[in-house]
Motif scaffolding. Structure first.
Motif, PDB file in Angstrom:
ATOM      1  N   GLU A  56       0.869  -1.202  -0.078  1.00 50.43           N
ATOM      2  CA  GLU A  56      -0.340   0.043  -0.225  1.00 50.43           C
ATOM      3  C   GLU A  56       0.656   1.373  -0.136  1.00 50.43           C
ATOM      4  OE1 GLU A  56      -2.524   0.040   3.731  1.00 50.43           O
ATOM      5  OE2 GLU A  56      -0.942   0.705   4.853  1.00 50.43           O
ATOM      6  N   PHE A  85     -10.344   7.617  -5.642  1.00 51.29           N
ATOM      7  CA  PHE A  85      -9.342   6.570  -5.858  1.00 51.29           C
ATOM      8  C   PHE A  85     -10.253   5.399  -6.427  1.00 51.29           C
ATOM      9  CE2 PHE A  85      -6.627   2.960  -5.968  1.00 51.29           C
ATOM     10  CZ  PHE A  85      -5.425   3.746  -6.421  1.00 51.29           C
ATOM     11  N   VAL A 100      -7.650  -4.171  -5.654  1.00 49.07           N
ATOM     12  CA  VAL A 100      -7.494  -2.517  -4.679  1.00 49.07           C
ATOM     13  C   VAL A 100      -8.479  -1.950  -4.356  1.00 49.07           C
ATOM     14  CG1 VAL A 100      -8.632  -1.450  -7.239  1.00 49.07           C
ATOM     15  CG2 VAL A 100      -6.966  -0.068  -6.246  1.00 49.07           C
ATOM     16  N   ALA A 156      -8.811   1.018  -1.690  1.00 42.35           N
ATOM     17  CA  ALA A 156      -9.064   2.573  -1.258  1.00 42.35           C
ATOM     18  C   ALA A 156      -9.671   3.182   0.178  1.00 42.35           C
ATOM     19  CB  ALA A 156      -9.507   3.525  -1.680  1.00 42.35           C
ATOM     20  N   ALA A 192      -4.030   3.572  -0.860  1.00 38.46           N
ATOM     21  CA  ALA A 192      -3.854   2.608  -2.122  1.00 38.46           C
ATOM     22  C   ALA A 192      -3.685   1.357  -1.602  1.00 38.46           C
ATOM     23  CB  ALA A 192      -3.447   3.217  -3.421  1.00 38.46           C
ATOM     24  N   TRP A 243      -2.874  -2.719  -2.908  1.00 36.32           N
ATOM     25  CA  TRP A 243      -3.259  -3.710  -3.803  1.00 36.32           C
ATOM     26  C   TRP A 243      -2.859  -5.261  -3.593  1.00 36.32           C
ATOM     27  CZ3 TRP A 243      -4.004  -1.847  -8.515  1.00 36.32           C
ATOM     28  CH2 TRP A 243      -4.503  -0.832  -8.218  1.00 36.32           C
ATOM     29  N   CYS A 266       2.033  -1.915  -9.827  1.00 31.97           N
ATOM     30  CA  CYS A 266       1.131  -1.152  -8.829  1.00 31.97           C
ATOM     31  C   CYS A 266       0.763   0.422  -8.267  1.00 31.97           C
ATOM     32  CB  CYS A 266      -0.125  -2.403  -8.493  1.00 31.97           C
ATOM     33  SG  CYS A 266      -0.575  -3.599  -9.740  1.00 31.97           S
ATOM     34  N   SER A 285      -0.384   3.706  -8.707  1.00 31.59           N
ATOM     35  CA  SER A 285      -1.772   5.004  -7.822  1.00 31.59           C
ATOM     36  C   SER A 285      -0.542   6.170  -7.989  1.00 31.59           C
ATOM     37  CB  SER A 285      -0.800   3.339  -6.269  1.00 31.59           C
ATOM     38  OG  SER A 285      -1.166   2.617  -6.654  1.00 31.59           O
ATOM     39  N   GLU A 328      -2.227   9.856  -8.807  1.00 29.75           N
ATOM     40  CA  GLU A 328      -2.149  10.518  -7.376  1.00 29.75           C
ATOM     41  C   GLU A 328      -1.576  11.925  -8.304  1.00 29.75           C
ATOM     42  OE1 GLU A 328       0.398  11.357  -3.238  1.00 29.75           O
ATOM     43  OE2 GLU A 328       1.020  10.616  -5.200  1.00 29.75           O
TER      44      GLU A 328
END
Length: 158
Positions: A10, A20, A103, A105, A115, A117, A138, A142, A146
């Motif tokens: 994360e 997100f 995924v 949030a 975030a 994953w 991944c 993210s 952002e």
């Protein structure tokens, strides 16, 4: 050596959890605008954006190689702000029998989130390495999301 595994990572990003989540659950086709160096395109094959059962294909560059991943959106949980993708075709299936990408949030203060994953996988054989670089990919996507959202925000006037 086990063929099945689960990896998680994360990253905290300055994007609201709801925004997100919306990107990956309802608008994954916009990710190519947010992370153009990594995601070239996301095509809809069947179903509707933002609906479980929808089949999409990601065209992306991973480890310097152009690849594709055909996925079905298996689940969207708006309460937990999570989306589950199940890989059903493409380059990932040359090494993995099963692969799910989840995924999620989690809100973290004003306009920020974690975030998170998760990769759940079963390798075709024990010579296939664990998908560490895919998980890193991944996380980098993210961060690109952002940066895109921060660039879209109006700047404060002094």
């Amino acid at each position: 050596m086990t063929l099945s595994g689960k990896m998680e990572a994360e990253v905290e990003i300055k994007v609201s959890a709801e925004t997100f989540h919306d990107v990956f659950s309802c608008r994954p086709h916009h990710v190519s605008n947010m992370s153009p160096a990594k995601i070239q395109n996301v095509d809809l094959h069947e179903g509707d954006w933002g609906k479980p059962g929808t089949v999409i294909t990601w065209s992306y560059v991973h480890d310097g190689v152009a690849k594709i991943a055909k996925e079905v959106i298996e689940a969207i949980d708006d309460a937990k702000l999570s989306t589950t993708f199940k890989v059903i075709g493409g380059d990932i299936t040359t090494e993995f029998k099963e692969c799910k990408i989840i995924v999620q949030a989690t809100p973290k203060g004003e306009g920020s989130c974690l975030a998170h994953w998760t990769l759940e996988y079963e390798k075709l054989n024990e010579n296939v390495p664990d998908p560490h670089t895919l998980l890193e990919f991944c996380i980098h996507v993210s961060k690109d999301v952002e940066e895109h959202h921060l660039a879209q925000q109006p700047t404060a006037q002094a």
